[in-house]
Design an enzyme around this catalytic site. Structure first.
Site, PDB file in Angstrom:
ATOM      1  N   GLU A   1       0.518  -0.170   9.266  1.00 29.26           N
ATOM      2  CA  GLU A   1       1.108   1.139   8.955  1.00 29.26           C
ATOM      3  C   GLU A   1       0.084   2.259   9.071  1.00 29.26           C
ATOM      4  O   GLU A   1       0.407   3.381   9.497  1.00 29.26           O
ATOM      5  CB  GLU A   1       1.716   1.144   7.548  1.00 29.26           C
ATOM      6  CG  GLU A   1       2.423   2.454   7.226  1.00 29.26           C
ATOM      7  CD  GLU A   1       3.143   2.457   5.888  1.00 29.26           C
ATOM      8  OE1 GLU A   1       3.413   3.562   5.376  1.00 29.26           O
ATOM      9  OE2 GLU A   1       3.439   1.359   5.365  1.00 29.26           O
TER      10      GLU A   1
ATOM     11  N   ASN B   1      -4.027  -6.102   3.859  1.00 28.60           N
ATOM     12  CA  ASN B   1      -4.589  -4.993   3.095  1.00 28.60           C
ATOM     13  C   ASN B   1      -5.762  -5.423   2.229  1.00 28.60           C
ATOM     14  O   ASN B   1      -6.727  -4.674   2.070  1.00 28.60           O
ATOM     15  CB  ASN B   1      -3.502  -4.349   2.220  1.00 28.60           C
ATOM     16  CG  ASN B   1      -2.588  -3.439   3.010  1.00 28.60           C
ATOM     17  OD1 ASN B   1      -3.034  -2.510   3.654  1.00 28.60           O
ATOM     18  ND2 ASN B   1      -1.295  -3.717   2.980  1.00 28.60           N
TER      19      ASN B   1
ATOM     20  N   ARG C   1       0.831  -1.198   0.000  1.00 24.73           N
ATOM     21  CA  ARG C   1       0.000   0.000   0.000  1.00 24.73           C
ATOM     22  C   ARG C   1       0.868   1.251   0.000  1.00 24.73           C
ATOM     23  O   ARG C   1       1.714   1.431   0.868  1.00 24.73           O
ATOM     24  CB  ARG C   1      -0.918  -0.012   1.223  1.00 24.73           C
ATOM     25  CG  ARG C   1      -1.941   1.116   1.229  1.00 24.73           C
ATOM     26  CD  ARG C   1      -2.803   1.028   2.474  1.00 24.73           C
ATOM     27  NE  ARG C   1      -3.822   2.044   2.464  1.00 24.73           N
ATOM     28  CZ  ARG C   1      -4.629   2.299   3.480  1.00 24.73           C
ATOM     29  NH1 ARG C   1      -4.520   1.582   4.580  1.00 24.73           N
ATOM     30  NH2 ARG C   1      -5.549   3.229   3.412  1.00 24.73           N
TER      31      ARG C   1
END
Length: 320
Positions: free
Chosen positions: A116, A150, A77
């Site tokens: 993250e 993700n 990402r």
């Protein structure tokens, strides 16, 4: 009174009879066998099973200074919604980081495997420490975990997802079937995702920015010319075309161009007569002339009454 006679059996005969009848000699043998058999039946075999205790390290949650944590540069990402990050940071200010980050120890810092977005939001919130779970994974495992997380959260745009699949295939020599199994998707889904990487870089950027969808992008994959591909993508964005409208546009582009028929030199004469008939009949008239001066006249009518009016007019002209 008669005297009782007493017979004395010889030892030999007695021994013989005993032997013949299977006497004491065999009886002792049988007795011994029976006793031994009973002993065998009563033997209890004790098997000692050693209990093997395997120590399994369970990931333990701990807290680490935010300044010691760094994102993974190979994280699939790349794009993060700023508005969503601000919203999450406000939640963190109120409730803290509810789900720990998954990290692994590097030389003098911790590298993020998963989380993250939470790390970025925590920085915005001004948090000094965050909960983490420290694990040790290979580079490939880190890539797979980050990709799966993700995908499950639907955080990746179609191009980021496709590039992550491509890396697993190219760098780690996985087959499409293996990638599909790891991310719990069909092989067809992996193939369709990878096809997007054949698009012009400018078109890929438009997908990343959300200007066009992956559905739009797939419809223009058949265009080989990159500039033309980008031009169509711009048209999709500017005119807010739906996927179905783009499909129709692509069909019209694929259709062979019709050659314009060369009009005869005296075509202007037919056009002039066509206009005069329109004026007389008061309706649309088309003269379709051929190169051999033959053709047909088409007269339009829009109701039964109008058809009868045209008929009466032609009949009167004929009588005159």
């Amino acid at each position: 009174m008669p005297a009782k006679s007493t017979e004395t059996k010889s030892p030999a005969k007695s021994s013989s009879k005993t032997k013949g009848k299977g006497g004491l000699g065999r009886g002792i043998s049988n007795l011994i066998n029976v006793e031994e058999k009973k002993k065998e039946d009563n033997v209890v075999v004790k098997e000692v099973v050693k209990e093997v205790v395997k120590e399994v390290k369970v990931p333990v949650e701990t807290k680490v200074k935010l300044s010691l944590i760094e994102p993974n540069k190979d994280q699939p990402r790349k794009a993060f919604d700023e508005d969503a990050l601000i919203e999450l940071s406000e939640s963190i200010k109120q409730y803290g980081v509810l789900q720990p980050l998954l990290v692994q120890k590097k030389d003098d810092y911790y590298e993020i495997i998963a989380g993250e977005r939470r790390w970025r939001a925590a920085k915005l919130a001004g948090v000094k420490e965050v909960p983490v779970v420290i694990k040790d994974y290979s580079t490939q495992e880190v890539m797979e975990i980050a990709l799966i997380e993700n995908i499950q959260r639907e955080d990746l745009n179609p191009i980021e997802e496709a590039r992550a699949y491509q890396r697993l295939i190219k760098d780690y020599r996985l087959k499409q079937d293996e990638v599909a199994e790891k991310v719990s998707k069909s092989r067809a889904a992996i193939t369709n995702a990878l096809r997007l990487l054949k698009l012009d870089d400018r078109v890929q950027d438009m997908v990343i920015e959300g200007k066009i969808s992956s559905g739009h992008a797939r419809t223009i994959l058949s265009i080989d010319d990159n500039d033309k591909q980008y031009m169509i993508a711009q048209k999709i964005f500017d005119e807010k075309l739906s996927v179905r409208e783009v499909e129709k546009l692509m069909k019209s582009l694929d259709a062979p161009e019709k050659k314009e028929k060369k009009l005869p030199a005296n075509d202007f004469v037919y056009r002039d007569i066509e206009q005069k008939l329109k004026n007389i009949l008061g309706t649309q008239v088309i003269i379709k002339n051929k190169s051999n001066n033959k053709g047909k006249i088409e007269i339009d009518y829009y109701s039964q009454a109008e058809l009868e009016r045209i008929y009466d007019m032609l009949r009167k002209l004929n009588n005159n």
